[in-house]
Motif scaffolding. Structure first.
Motif, PDB file in Angstrom:
ATOM      1  N   ARG A 173      31.902  53.435 -22.673  1.00  5.58           N
ATOM      2  CA  ARG A 173      30.438  53.547 -22.758  1.00  5.58           C
ATOM      3  C   ARG A 173      29.952  53.461 -24.198  1.00  5.58           C
ATOM      4  N   GLN A 233      32.484  43.358 -16.453  1.00  3.10           N
ATOM      5  CA  GLN A 233      32.909  43.587 -15.078  1.00  3.10           C
ATOM      6  C   GLN A 233      34.420  43.836 -14.978  1.00  3.10           C
ATOM      7  N   LYS A 282      34.839  47.439 -15.673  1.00  6.26           N
ATOM      8  CA  LYS A 282      34.342  48.243 -14.550  1.00  6.26           C
ATOM      9  C   LYS A 282      35.325  48.248 -13.386  1.00  6.26           C
ATOM     10  N   ALA A 314      37.288  51.311 -11.697  1.00  7.43           N
ATOM     11  CA  ALA A 314      37.021  51.627 -10.292  1.00  7.43           C
ATOM     12  C   ALA A 314      38.339  51.760  -9.531  1.00  7.43           C
ATOM     13  N   PHE A 337      30.341  35.518 -13.091  1.00  4.17           N
ATOM     14  CA  PHE A 337      30.843  36.896 -12.999  1.00  4.17           C
ATOM     15  C   PHE A 337      32.279  36.958 -13.500  1.00  4.17           C
ATOM     16  N   ARG A 379      33.116  47.558  -6.119  1.00  9.28           N
ATOM     17  CA  ARG A 379      33.674  48.051  -7.386  1.00  9.28           C
ATOM     18  C   ARG A 379      32.583  48.196  -8.447  1.00  9.28           C
ATOM     19  N   ASP A 380      31.620  47.290  -8.419  1.00  6.16           N
ATOM     20  CA  ASP A 380      30.477  47.465  -9.323  1.00  6.16           C
ATOM     21  C   ASP A 380      29.778  48.797  -9.024  1.00  6.16           C
ATOM     22  N   ILE A 427      30.990  51.474  -7.556  1.00  2.54           N
ATOM     23  CA  ILE A 427      31.849  52.601  -7.956  1.00  2.54           C
ATOM     24  C   ILE A 427      31.720  52.841  -9.457  1.00  2.54           C
ATOM     25  N   ALA A 428      31.801  51.756 -10.218  1.00  6.60           N
ATOM     26  CA  ALA A 428      31.777  51.897 -11.676  1.00  6.60           C
ATOM     27  C   ALA A 428      30.420  52.417 -12.146  1.00  6.60           C
ATOM     28  N   GLU A 429      29.360  51.914 -11.545  1.00  9.50           N
ATOM     29  CA  GLU A 429      28.043  52.277 -12.045  1.00  9.50           C
ATOM     30  C   GLU A 429      27.561  53.620 -11.494  1.00  9.50           C
ATOM     31  N   LEU A 435      29.461  56.003  -9.564  1.00  6.10           N
ATOM     32  CA  LEU A 435      30.385  57.140  -9.583  1.00  6.10           C
ATOM     33  C   LEU A 435      30.934  57.405 -10.973  1.00  6.10           C
ATOM     34  N   LEU A 436      31.146  56.363 -11.757  1.00  3.27           N
ATOM     35  CA  LEU A 436      31.690  56.567 -13.099  1.00  3.27           C
ATOM     36  C   LEU A 436      30.614  56.531 -14.172  1.00  3.27           C
ATOM     37  N   GLY A 437      29.416  56.080 -13.823  1.00  2.51           N
ATOM     38  CA  GLY A 437      28.330  56.100 -14.807  1.00  2.51           C
ATOM     39  C   GLY A 437      28.429  55.016 -15.861  1.00  2.51           C
ATOM     40  N   LEU A 438      29.103  53.918 -15.550  1.00  2.00           N
ATOM     41  CA  LEU A 438      29.141  52.826 -16.529  1.00  2.00           C
ATOM     42  C   LEU A 438      27.803  52.083 -16.503  1.00  2.00           C
ATOM     43  N   PRO A 439      27.478  51.424 -17.621  1.00  2.00           N
ATOM     44  CA  PRO A 439      26.148  50.810 -17.696  1.00  2.00           C
ATOM     45  C   PRO A 439      25.974  49.667 -16.702  1.00  2.00           C
ATOM     46  N   LYS A 440      24.796  49.548 -16.157  1.00  2.00           N
ATOM     47  CA  LYS A 440      24.486  48.443 -15.248  1.00  2.00           C
ATOM     48  C   LYS A 440      24.193  47.186 -16.041  1.00  2.00           C
ATOM     49  N   GLY A 441      23.830  46.157 -15.321  1.00  2.00           N
ATOM     50  CA  GLY A 441      23.196  45.041 -16.011  1.00  2.00           C
ATOM     51  C   GLY A 441      23.994  43.774 -15.937  1.00  2.00           C
ATOM     52  N   ARG A 442      25.188  43.770 -16.480  1.00  4.94           N
ATOM     53  CA  ARG A 442      25.984  42.555 -16.420  1.00  4.94           C
ATOM     54  C   ARG A 442      26.955  42.646 -15.278  1.00  4.94           C
ATOM     55  N   ARG A 443      27.480  41.523 -14.895  1.00  3.77           N
ATOM     56  CA  ARG A 443      28.554  41.558 -13.897  1.00  3.77           C
ATOM     57  C   ARG A 443      29.668  40.641 -14.340  1.00  3.77           C
TER      58      ARG A 443
END
Lengths: 330, 379, 330, 379
Positions: free
Chosen positions: A225, A238, A241, A245, C237, D364-365, D367-369, D371-379
């Motif tokens: 982060r 991604q 992430k 996950a 992606f 998985r996006d 879960i990451a965003e 549940l884990l609080g990672l930043p959104k926005g990109r994929r």
């Protein structure tokens, strides 16, 4: 059925977590690695005060009775905070002596269990049998007050730690302690007691591995982060992430196995828990290392305290291969 | 199409094999990431150089044998099959020397290469900075023009070998504030013992000082130690990065030897069925990597350049190396924990593979964008 | 050493690719799946004209001599274009008969090899031995002019195709052809000849699997560049990019094994090539299916022609497990 | 904390087990993705319903037994352990019914649920559109207001069961052009045989028409077949999506039964060592999934909502299912190719798992965003 921790159990876990979170455990672990056991023993006493080492000691020997579920909570916390020392081995030694007492051989239990329960005694142990779960080295035998060695149907109290063998985790100090010194017990009941002790050692190690994995995930989430490359926090990528996950999935599906194994103490369930927790902890370490990049590969970053522990814990007291074979044996 | 080496190459192989059989130390040297081991490995470099085996692919005038790429591959196969020591001069030989051949002056080559070949001067690389790991274009360390040379200031990190090496090379920003961050960089060489340089060794996971942080405070570098033109550093360095990821960083000989060791250990462990698949895959992967490299070397020998396919290479060997070591450790059971075990040091080293020389995440982006033609932009 | 295709080999591959690219092979494969062999036999004749079926027939029987490297080029092209029919089996049958001729039993070779080489005869074969590489069904026995069955040291020409068994790939029609009809040969030379034939079958199947994987990758790359979700092409992606990068790596490291196996015809190298090509082809299929999403899961999209072929080819003429065992046997 | 069911739950289990032992067809029914199999499965639903086993968790007045979530899990364990047929009514029971319980009117429930429970009306889902797979908010099919109801037009796809089902449910855009694409959607039910509906079956990989494309041309739907308020469709549907990914889509009973079958097959194959690890992992994974679900069910029973942790669930079971089937096929060797093999149909079905109900990439996006609080926005 109610497959949920009760309020008391949650409170126990929270208390330990708070205690350890305030104890600068990285400094304790680094001192232990240098051979300075003083801060470790101070922490040990506080853990004993919180009841950790009484969880595998019957009440008649000043323990809390055998509480395997609480044990998994405690050891998950120990793993999460990278607490050094022969904690698994002390628990396993307690079980071994308590089991011998149950089988009629009460002298060693009387001599040692009260000391182990209250934290003034640290124990370690080593065994060649059973082969599949062999524990070839006595962890931290230099720091232990009681060094047990199981050799066939004999139980020895070793006077000396023996030759040191370096581990990948410098906070784990291994010793090839020899089966000589004082013969504490002999006969088939030793093997029976040892088998029970190994089961608890496997369970506690699984819990510790899970806690290590959880700490690695938490630290890595925090890092990605903050760490910026190519103009953004790397946690926006991604690939980052998805890797994290997957670590979360592995950890979250391992924990129920751990709790179920504690409830049943069934050897197959314990083996299942050990595979899942050990592999999840190691997967967390691999991800943590990769996503930290070079800085994660250094010993000076505290992350190394967990990274170096993950693979030894995966293999200690039952490798994944040995545990899978146990599962298949049914 | 054929896989048989020329008779001349095979006799080169035989010569190398015979020399190695006579000279490779019976017991492994101490770890090259320790002071004692560094010295032992430096002595080994000198021993190699004495019979012109340290830099076989270089021209003879700099200490080499003018070996072509096939001979180099064959030498590496023999070298690792013989269990010979790791190469403490690797940074210099594999990263700096190719740059000097492509972009250096004859004066620089004559001055720098022979002592490198003899292990007298060991080189550290100084690419990364604390805020510039994978994102190399964002470098901030500066080179400021001064009379007859440059003054270097800033901080470098992950400088492998720097704890014990004599000299280092890297990129420095000579013209800040340009629109494109990879412009305005200069490729320089500097002395690690020069005034203004502070070397802080960093322990890797096993505690050994495999790299260091470098603090530079107006370190004077004469003009003769600039490679290529000032401001052209990015272009100069990128040709080296291609080498690093491509043919020279990990020769197939290493993995063939490692896979054979693994198979022998598996035999000794009663052919443990739980690890059988992974032993087979190690043998298959080593051969695949060897053949893939032969194909690339054949194209190179036929005049093609090494392009982005070197990214395939980097991902393959780094993940292969970890999988091989995991299988080896699993064969050891609980003894895998021993830091003095037969695979211990190379396992720790393997864990860094997916990180350095461009992380595997970056490499996969490159593969997808440059080899498969997927759209750039997001990550 | 020059581990590169020469100009003639590259031209051969290019010619086949162009021929097949213009032949609407998806329609041919769909007709074959319906039991309509006519377009398939027309295509077969054109492939024979291009020399494909002469690559495993000695010159004395009107073939091109044994050319295993060219064979891998041809079969990679057949896989890439999803060509149906018992091509691997025809090649293996040719080898079997040619080997018998070398061992002195020349009659079946004279009768059949010229027809197989020029494409007017399609052959299939089935064998229970050797066990590790058993081929339990005769592919496309209904369409074949020559149905060979190896049973121990006997070689039979079966008069009937036998009972049909459905494959996951409808373009692969399996038959439990029985070992009866005309006894073509008997004796230990049958087993020796069969072993050689299996090696070529494994090699050709590996090449076909590689071609299938390549087609799947190419089609998926094309799809993810066009398909938009969340406002962008899904090929932007990172998860998509990395999955396809891994497929490319698997395919690119498999091909050199294939070519080396063709050069040496060493059974260990052939086994290595089969593992790598078969697994790479199947990994490509898994990625193609996932990245196409639901549309990839339909039979009407031509992608299914390759998707359904990838796993059968991974297992035909040597499963990965059997081939890994062969590698370990050394 | 305990894992022992109440005696009442265990006697419910015994009752279910006894009923299933008496009623489960000895031979598997034909595939439910064929006309013949669809009819056979519909008859099986009626047989279940006759003794109130088709919808155990529903209230009794709609044909259920008012079973709580633990009883439902226990029923599922027994159901799959008995080798009972797949559920042709699954879309209705698991997706539509929970929506009606949360957002429907009593009139709707009374009218729709009993025939669903008896298998008289089989429901298809109609979520996706050609340009809206994972990106459900971009739906374009329209619902235009008309006298006493709505006119539906547009195209739906991947409508599972629609080839043979009676009715369908889905989202339609009643107010186009709003700033946020998930506003202005309405949740409606419609008849697949109504004027204006064209159903084009689509063959899945094995050729069976497991789903269909729906072409809608001013299909009239009365107001009574709107669920929730017009324009509220996204919110209504999302509660269903939570169910779909969460506890109800894949009950642990399925995987426990499948893992036991795999282990039995492995025993029958002389415990093939090459597959041993994967058999062990199948047993471990099935137990982990069961326990994870018990933990979730315990939290649910204690009053907690099912949140984004259902994404963990979806990724886990879908990848587990494929790994289990791959191991099973590998045990079959070259016979894995047979389309009539013991694992063939469920293997083909397993391959769709990572795609539907939200692709695993999307999960998985999440879960990451979330549940884990990672930043959104990109994929």
């Amino acid at each position: 059925m109610r497959f949920l921790l009760d309020a008391e159990q949650r409170e126990f876990a929270r208390t330990l977590d708070a205690l350890l979170g305030a104890a600068d455990t990285p400094a304790v672990a680094r001192a232990w690695s240098r051979g300075d056991h003083t801060p470790g023993r101070v922490l040990w006493a506080r853990l004993a005060e919180a009841g950790v080492f009484a969880l595998a000691v019957p009440e008649e020997f000043d323990g809390a009775g055998l509480l395997p579920l609480e044990l998994t909570l405690a050891f998950e916390a120990l793993g999460r905070h990278a607490v050094p020392g022969p904690a698994v081995e002390t628990i396993a030694s307690s079980l071994l002596l308590a089991s011998l007492a149950e089988l009629g051989d009460v002298v060693p239990a009387k001599a040692w269990l009260p000391r182990l329960a209250c934290g003034t005694g640290l124990a370690t142990l080593r065994a060649d049998a059973p082969a599949a779960l062999r524990a070839p080295y006595a962890l931290d035998a230099d720091a232990a007050d009681l060094r047990l060695v199981v050799a066939g149907d004999q139980l020895w109290r070793a006077a000396e730690a023996g030759a040191a063998v370096a581990s990948h985790d410098p906070a784990r100090r291994l010793f090839a302690t020899a089966a000589r010194g004082e013969l504490l017990a002999a006969g088939p009941h030793v093997a029976a007691a040892a088998e029970r002790a190994w089961a608890w050692a496997t369970l506690a190690t699984a819990a510790q591995a899970l806690g290590v994995g959880r700490a690695l995930l938490e630290r890595t989430v925090g890092y990605v982060r903050e760490r910026r490359q190519f103009g953004v926090a790397i946690g926006t990528f991604q690939a980052v992430k998805h890797r994290l996950a997957d670590v979360l999935i592995a950890l979250e599906f391992a924990r129920p196995l751990l709790h179920a194994a504690a409830l049943s103490l069934d050897p197959v369930e314990i083996a299942m828990a050990k595979v899942a927790c050990g592999e999840a902890g190691w997967a967390a370490a691999r991800a943590a290392l990769q996503l930290h990049g070079a800085v994660g590969y250094t010993e000076e970053l505290d992350l190394s305290l967990w990274l170096r522990k993950a693979r030894p814990l995966r293999d200690a007291w039952g490798t994944p291969a040995a545990c899978r074979a146990r599962v298949l044996a049914g | 199409m054929d896989l048989a080496h020329d008779p001349a190459v095979e006799s080169f192989r035989a010569e190398a094999r015979a020399w190695l059989a006579d000279h490779v130390p019976a017991a492994p040297l101490p770890s090259l990431e320790t002071r004692e081991g560094f010295a032992a490995h430096r002595a080994w470099e000198a021993e190699l150089a004495a019979d012109r085996w340290s830099v076989v692919s270089w021209p003879e005038r700099y200490g080499g044998r003018g070996a072509d790429i096939m001979r180099w591959l064959v030498f590496e196969e023999e070298y690792y099959a013989a269990g010979a020591p790791g190469r403490v001069s690797q940074n210099g030989i594999n990263l700096l020397a190719p740059t000097l051949f492509d972009h250096g002056t004859e004066e620089q080559r004559a001055r720098i290469l022979p002592p490198m070949a003899r292990g007298e001067v060991i080189w550290a690389q100084a690419w990364s900075e604390p805020e510039s790991g994978s994102d190399l274009a964002s470098l901030r360390s500066r080179a400021v023009r001064t009379d007859g040379g440059w003054l270097l200031s800033g901080q470098k990190t992950w400088s492998s070998r720097a704890a014990f090496a004599e000299r280092a090379f890297g990129l420095f920003r000579n013209e800040p504030g340009l629109a494109k961050p990879h412009l305005g960089l200069t490729y320089l060489m500097f002395d690690l013992h020069a005034p203004g340089v502070t070397v802080r060794p960093i322990g890797r996971l096993d505690g050994k000082p495999a790299f260091a942080e470098l603090f530079l405070d107006e370190v004077f570098v004469p003009d003769e130690d600039v490679i290529g033109a000032p401001g052209e550093g990015w272009r100069v360095a990128m040709s080296t990065a291609g080498n690093e990821r491509g043919l020279t960083l990990r020769s197939p000989g290493r993995f063939l030897a490692a896979a054979r060791r693994l198979a022998a250990q598996w035999d000794a462990c009663d052919r443990d069925p739980a690890v059988a698949d992974r032993v087979a895959d190690a043998l298959i992967g080593a051969r695949a990597y060897q053949l893939f490299t032969y194909a690339g070397a054949s194209r190179f020998a036929a005049g093609d350049a090494i392009g982005p396919e070197s990214s395939l290479n980097k991902v393959f060997w780094s993940e292969y190396d970890i999988a091989l070591h995991e299988a080896a450790l699993d064969l050891l059971g609980p003894d895998a924990e021993r830091a003095d075990g037969p695979w211990a040091e190379s396992w720790v080293f393997s864990l860094a593979g997916p990180i350095y020389a461009g992380t595997n995440e970056i490499q996969r982006d490159i593969i997808a964008e440059r080899l498969l033609g997927l759209p750039k932009g997001r990550r």
